[in-house]
Design a protein around this motif. Structure first.
Motif, short mmCIF file in Angstrom:
data_model
loop_
_atom_site.label_atom_id
_atom_site.label_comp_id
_atom_site.label_asym_id
_atom_site.label_seq_id
_atom_site.Cartn_x
_atom_site.Cartn_y
_atom_site.Cartn_z
N HIS A 42 0.86 -1.19 0.00
CA HIS A 42 0.00 0.00 0.00
C HIS A 42 0.89 1.24 0.00
O HIS A 42 1.82 1.33 0.79
CB HIS A 42 -0.89 0.02 1.24
CG HIS A 42 -1.75 -1.20 1.40
ND1 HIS A 42 -3.06 -1.25 0.96
CD2 HIS A 42 -1.48 -2.42 1.94
CE1 HIS A 42 -3.56 -2.45 1.24
NE2 HIS A 42 -2.62 -3.18 1.82
N VAL A 43 0.60 2.19 -0.88
CA VAL A 43 1.42 3.40 -0.99
C VAL A 43 0.51 4.62 -0.85
O VAL A 43 -0.60 4.65 -1.40
CB VAL A 43 2.18 3.45 -2.32
CG1 VAL A 43 3.10 4.66 -2.37
CG2 VAL A 43 3.00 2.17 -2.53
N TYR A 44 1.00 5.64 -0.14
CA TYR A 44 0.25 6.85 0.13
C TYR A 44 1.12 8.06 -0.20
O TYR A 44 2.34 8.03 -0.03
CB TYR A 44 -0.15 6.92 1.61
CG TYR A 44 -0.75 5.64 2.15
CD1 TYR A 44 -2.12 5.46 2.21
CD2 TYR A 44 0.08 4.59 2.58
CE1 TYR A 44 -2.67 4.28 2.70
CE2 TYR A 44 -0.46 3.41 3.06
CZ TYR A 44 -1.83 3.26 3.12
OH TYR A 44 -2.37 2.08 3.59
N MET A 45 0.47 9.13 -0.65
CA MET A 45 1.18 10.36 -0.98
C MET A 45 0.52 11.55 -0.30
O MET A 45 -0.72 11.69 -0.34
CB MET A 45 1.19 10.57 -2.50
CG MET A 45 1.88 11.85 -2.97
SD MET A 45 3.65 11.91 -2.56
CE MET A 45 4.28 10.61 -3.63
N ALA A 46 1.32 12.41 0.31
CA ALA A 46 0.80 13.64 0.91
C ALA A 46 -0.01 14.42 -0.13
O ALA A 46 0.42 14.56 -1.27
CB ALA A 46 1.95 14.49 1.44
N THR A 47 -1.18 14.91 0.28
CA THR A 47 -2.07 15.56 -0.68
C THR A 47 -1.43 16.80 -1.30
O THR A 47 -1.67 17.10 -2.48
CB THR A 47 -3.40 15.93 -0.03
OG1 THR A 47 -3.15 16.72 1.14
CG2 THR A 47 -4.19 14.69 0.35
N GLU A 48 -0.61 17.53 -0.54
CA GLU A 48 0.04 18.71 -1.10
C GLU A 48 0.89 18.32 -2.31
O GLU A 48 0.86 18.99 -3.35
CB GLU A 48 0.94 19.39 -0.07
CG GLU A 48 0.23 19.87 1.19
CD GLU A 48 0.32 18.86 2.32
OE1 GLU A 48 0.33 19.29 3.48
OE2 GLU A 48 0.38 17.65 2.02
N ALA A 49 1.64 17.25 -2.17
CA ALA A 49 2.51 16.81 -3.26
C ALA A 49 1.70 16.25 -4.42
O ALA A 49 2.01 16.51 -5.59
CB ALA A 49 3.48 15.75 -2.74
N ALA A 50 0.65 15.49 -4.11
CA ALA A 50 -0.19 14.93 -5.17
C ALA A 50 -0.86 16.05 -5.97
O ALA A 50 -0.98 15.97 -7.20
CB ALA A 50 -1.24 14.01 -4.56
N ASN A 51 -1.30 17.09 -5.28
CA ASN A 51 -1.93 18.22 -5.98
C ASN A 51 -0.93 18.96 -6.84
O ASN A 51 -1.25 19.39 -7.96
CB ASN A 51 -2.56 19.17 -4.95
CG ASN A 51 -3.77 18.58 -4.26
OD1 ASN A 51 -4.40 17.65 -4.77
ND2 ASN A 51 -4.10 19.10 -3.09
N ASP A 52 0.29 19.12 -6.35
CA ASP A 52 1.34 19.75 -7.16
C ASP A 52 1.57 18.97 -8.45
O ASP A 52 1.67 19.55 -9.54
CB ASP A 52 2.66 19.81 -6.38
CG ASP A 52 2.71 20.95 -5.38
OD1 ASP A 52 1.85 21.84 -5.44
OD2 ASP A 52 3.61 20.92 -4.52
N LEU A 53 1.67 17.66 -8.31
CA LEU A 53 1.94 16.81 -9.47
C LEU A 53 0.80 16.87 -10.47
O LEU A 53 1.02 16.87 -11.69
CB LEU A 53 2.17 15.37 -9.02
CG LEU A 53 2.50 14.36 -10.12
CD1 LEU A 53 3.83 14.70 -10.78
CD2 LEU A 53 2.54 12.94 -9.55
#
Length: 349
Positions: free
Chosen positions: A244-255
């Motif tokens: 299972h992999v998770y990404m901080a929403t700030e970084a996901a939104n930037d991407l």
């Protein structure tokens, strides 16, 4: 391969790219002799002239559709580091050239499918040749695998592993965007996950969750099912059926935003101000083991990962031959300790 030379020669393909420049600088700092390679001769020359440290280095232009040029690029080299994406295009030709030259190959691919292809298509040939091929020796894929392996300790199996990326933000390079588009095209826009021992594709939106990172970061919003190369590297050698992999929403939104700018250097080493904390939890039954690591600039940090890998391969500090991920081929805890000047690591218990 001349592993006993005073200054081992390492061909860096994609040497003028964002990550490639960090890799060249790291090689020079650690006493290697980089050979700058890539398809654009003018950019190679500009890169070599950009700093006094890299001036005078040999330049060997080559394209992945020209096997003879790739052979020349690797001639006399002790190893090759591939920094040029999309790796769906570059990995196989560079691996072929490395096998022909009889030298180890390391890349920094974050593309899930490209890494899967490397394990699938080259495992037998690399093992037969007695050489080492390490894909995803980078922030994505390599670091998570090392942390998961360190957390496992003496466990032989586990039920699941969770890898959470706490990035302060993510300003993607042009190469990151291009590689991401290739991956999306290959899977027709679907999402990918690793469950029940295999990669699968789905159309379900990523859930919005919270993750309790170690202090001082603490609890943060993350996107679930944000699958990265860890879904290939970790299960390649650890018998764990669910990743299972998770990404901080700030970084996901930037991407996700096309308007997010590329990384901007903020120190003398060219690093951006981005910080990261990667938190890995391995679970077996009712037990949990955990390892976390924090540092600065995911692209800059890829360089010491890749160069330390080459150093260990050339000095015989390996546990496997063939295609192998970081956690399989190296002593994970010792490898992480070797990066202590750029990485803070905690393994518990």
């Amino acid at each position: 391969m001349s592993a006993q030379t005073t200054h081992p020669q390492v061909t860096v393909f994609g040497a003028y790219g964002h990550t490639g420049r960090f890799v060249v600088a790291e090689l020079l700092e650690r006493g290697f002799t980089p050979v700058l390679s890539g398809r654009d001769a003018a950019k190679l020359a500009a890169s070599a002239a950009a700093s006094a440290a890299s001036s005078g280095l040999e330049i060997r232009p080559a394209s992945v559709d020209d096997p003879a040029a790739l052979d020349r690029a690797l001639s006399g080299a002790d190893a090759v580091i591939n920094c040029a994406g999309p790796f769906a295009t570059t990995a196989a030709p560079l691996i072929e050239a490395a096998l022909s030259a009889g030298v180890p190959y390391v890349d920094v691919a974050a593309e899930i499918e490209a890494n899967h292809d490397t394990f699938t298509h080259f495992a037998d040939r690399a093992r037969s040749a007695g050489t080492v091929i390490v894909p995803a020796m980078a922030f994505y894929g390599g670091l998570g695998d090392l942390l998961a392996t360190a957390a496992m300790g003496d466990w032989k199996t586990a039920d699941e592993v969770h890898v959470a990326y706490g990035l302060s933000g993510w300003h993607p390079t042009a190469g990151t965007r291009a590689a991401g588009q290739v991956s999306r095209d290959r899977r027709a826009g679907r999402h990918v996950r690793y469950r029940d021992g295999e990669l699968s594709y789905h159309d379900t939106a990523s859930p919005l969750l919270t993750w309790a990172f170690p202090e001082p970061m603490g609890e943060r919003s993350v996107l679930g099912d944000f699958t990265m190369a860890d879904a290939v590297t970790i299960p390649s050698h650890l018998p764990i059926p669910d990743v299972h992999v998770y990404m901080a929403t700030e970084a996901a939104n930037d991407l996700a935003s096309s308007e997010t700018p590329v990384p901007e250097p903020t120190d003398e080493r060219g690093r951006s101000a981005q910080t990261f904390l990667v938190d890995v939890r391995v679970r077996r039954g009712g037990e949990e083991r955990r390892a976390s690591a924090s540092g600065r600039d995911i692209y800059a940090f890829t360089a010491p990962l890749a160069v330390e890998a080459v150093h260990r391969i050339l000095t015989g500090q390996t546990r496997a031959t063939g295609v192998a991920s970081a956690g399989a081929v190296f002593d994970a805890r010792d490898f992480l300790r070797a990066l202590s000047d750029q990485l803070s690591v905690e393994v518990a218990p």
